[in-house]
Design an enzyme around this catalytic site. Structure first.
Site, mmCIF file in Angstrom:
data_model
loop_
_atom_site.group_PDB
_atom_site.id
_atom_site.type_symbol
_atom_site.label_atom_id
_atom_site.label_comp_id
_atom_site.label_asym_id
_atom_site.label_seq_id
_atom_site.Cartn_x
_atom_site.Cartn_y
_atom_site.Cartn_z
ATOM 1 N N ASP A 106 23.204 -40.600 -1.334
ATOM 2 C CA ASP A 106 23.387 -39.638 -2.541
ATOM 3 C C ASP A 106 24.553 -38.340 -2.177
ATOM 4 O O ASP A 106 25.047 -37.601 -3.038
ATOM 5 C CB ASP A 106 21.866 -38.538 -2.841
ATOM 6 C CG ASP A 106 21.138 -39.628 -3.497
ATOM 7 O OD1 ASP A 106 21.371 -40.714 -4.173
ATOM 8 O OD2 ASP A 106 20.002 -39.290 -3.742
ATOM 9 N N ALA A 145 10.965 -37.172 -7.733
ATOM 10 C CA ALA A 145 11.334 -37.232 -9.093
ATOM 11 C C ALA A 145 10.755 -38.756 -9.324
ATOM 12 O O ALA A 145 11.600 -39.602 -8.517
ATOM 13 C CB ALA A 145 12.308 -36.764 -9.716
ATOM 14 N N SER A 198 19.936 -43.148 -8.678
ATOM 15 C CA SER A 198 18.493 -42.206 -9.030
ATOM 16 C C SER A 198 19.000 -41.100 -10.032
ATOM 17 O O SER A 198 18.116 -40.095 -10.174
ATOM 18 C CB SER A 198 18.049 -41.679 -7.777
ATOM 19 O OG SER A 198 19.060 -41.075 -6.996
ATOM 20 N N GLU A 247 0.911 -1.289 -0.107
ATOM 21 C CA GLU A 247 -0.091 -0.019 0.001
ATOM 22 C C GLU A 247 0.893 1.228 0.014
ATOM 23 O O GLU A 247 0.680 2.468 -0.789
ATOM 24 C CB GLU A 247 -1.021 -0.108 1.149
ATOM 25 C CG GLU A 247 -1.780 -1.261 1.314
ATOM 26 C CD GLU A 247 -1.243 -2.170 2.305
ATOM 27 O OE1 GLU A 247 -2.038 -3.073 2.942
ATOM 28 O OE2 GLU A 247 -0.161 -2.593 2.087
ATOM 29 N N SER A 255 12.089 -41.820 0.931
ATOM 30 C CA SER A 255 10.636 -42.356 0.900
ATOM 31 C C SER A 255 10.465 -42.661 2.402
ATOM 32 O O SER A 255 9.285 -42.802 2.459
ATOM 33 C CB SER A 255 10.777 -43.675 -0.008
ATOM 34 O OG SER A 255 11.903 -44.721 0.518
#
Length: 389
Positions: free
Chosen positions: A209, A163, A177, A58, A319
């Site tokens: 990973d 993914a 992966s 504003e 997971s």
């Protein structure tokens, strides 16, 4: 007061909503707000909340209009959220609007913040300003879902992202992966990391990973805290996460490690060393009495919101962690990249583990919000629907 043409009003509010989106990643934990100032059917000023602690939408609209030499008396302000009436990082917007002799305020929605929650509307009306509420309100609420959740519950908005192959697998049985999704999809994920408050993974993802969990090769709007759920405190000091710990780079990218309360109480040497490196340690209790019971994750999320002002938490796996979050009813949004590949292996890693449904009618239900293409990848954006009892 003469009402503007309904179609024109809708267009003014749509413009305000588009302006509000520009603050994404820079204004949190504040809401996204856009404003358009109109007089005699013509836009004379506009603005949006650009950054936390900066001028509200504003005020920007008022300043822009004054700078252009416009007389604000009798104008109408279209704003995506009820103007504030309290002193926070900035003065109350209601008083600035009253002083400017704005005749009417059209707000998309009432501010759910208890510090406002209708008080701004009442203040304006007492001063003789006409106020309407509800124009494109559903769109405004969708824009500020994370803010609304945080101010109403004290919990951050939790985004579960993964993914997967077309048959629902996120890795081969050996854990490979890289890469299921394509480069365009991965770049979009980096942009997502670059505007959230925290990125969370489980210890399995770290061990498999060795991710950094940072946003790379994209403009960074905010540096997300990295969070690892590691019940046994197994994370190695050699993990790449620690290569960009506080003090190791120009930008501080803090780390929180959530472990079992008993492990934290035992103070093993590894945890003591990590704490000395600047890693924040949080102890969590299990949800059940069993040996393999998952940790209760609501206290961790509440800590991130309360202590670190986290509005958006991105969960990238694995997971089991995703399964725990779903099972504990803590997920708000699901982002799934579906790649055009098939693994066809029952031993490959599923996207979510730990949710058991003996009947289709008892399965978790999601509501598709939107979808988009990244080359041959398809991104599906879901919200959690009401769950069967």
């Amino acid at each position: 007061m003469t009402r503007a043409d309904p179609m024109a009003e809708t267009q003014f509010m749509r413009r305000a909503l588009r302006l509000a989106e520009r603050g994404l990643g820079r204004v949190e934990p504040n809401p996204l707000v856009g404003a358009v100032l109109v007089k005699s059917g013509r836009v004379i000023g506009e603005g949006y909340h650009r950054r936390f602690g900066g001028p509200h939408a504003e005020i920007e609209a008022l300043h822009q209009s004054r700078a252009a030499g416009h007389d604000l008396a009798g104008s109408t302000l279209y704003v995506t959220l009820e103007p504030c009436c309290h002193v926070g990082k900035t003065p109350p917007c209601t008083e600035a609007l009253i002083e400017a002799r704005v005749a009417q305020v059209v707000a998309a929605m009432v501010d759910p913040n208890p510090l406002v929650a209708g008080r701004g509307i009442r203040r304006l009306r007492r001063a003789g300003v006409a106020v309407q509420v509800g124009l494109l309100g559903e769109h405004a609420r969708a824009l500020n879902e994370p803010f609304i959740k945080r101010v109403q519950s004290g919990m951050p908005w939790v985004i579960a992202k993964w993914a997967q192959s077309l048959d629902g697998r996120i890795a081969t049985r050996r854990g490979d992966s890289r890469w299921i999704s394509n480069e365009a999809s991965r770049r979009w994920v980096h942009r997502l990391r670059a505007r959230v408050d925290a990125v969370m993974v489980g210890i399995g993802t770290v061990l498999a990973d060795d991710p950094r969990l940072t946003a790379r090769r994209v403009p960074v709007k905010r540096w997300a805290r990295r969070v690892v759920v590691d019940p046994g405190g197994r994370i190695p000091r050699s993990a790449k996460l620690f290569a960009s710990r506080p003090g190791a780079s120009q930008q501080v990218t803090p780390i929180t490690l959530a472990v079992h309360q008993q492990v934290l109480a035992a103070r093993p040497r590894r945890l003591v060393e990590l704490e000395a490196m600047g890693v924040e340690l949080i102890g969590l209790t299990p949800v059940g009495a069993g040996k393999d019971s998952a940790l209760s994750l609501a206290p961790l999320l509440r800590h991130l919101s309360g202590q670190h002002a986290a509005t958006n938490v991105l969960v990238e796996g694995g997971s089991k962690l995703l399964g725990s979050l779903f099972d504990q009813g803590l997920v708000d949004q699901v982002l799934v990249f579906v790649a055009p590949i098939l693994l066809g292996d029952s031993q490959a890693v599923p996207a979510v583990q730990g949710l058991i449904s003996n009947k289709i009618t008892s399965a978790r239900k999601l509501i598709l919000s939107s979808q988009r293409r990244f080359g041959d990848d398809l991104l599906l954006d879901y919200r959690l629907g009401s769950q069967p009892s």
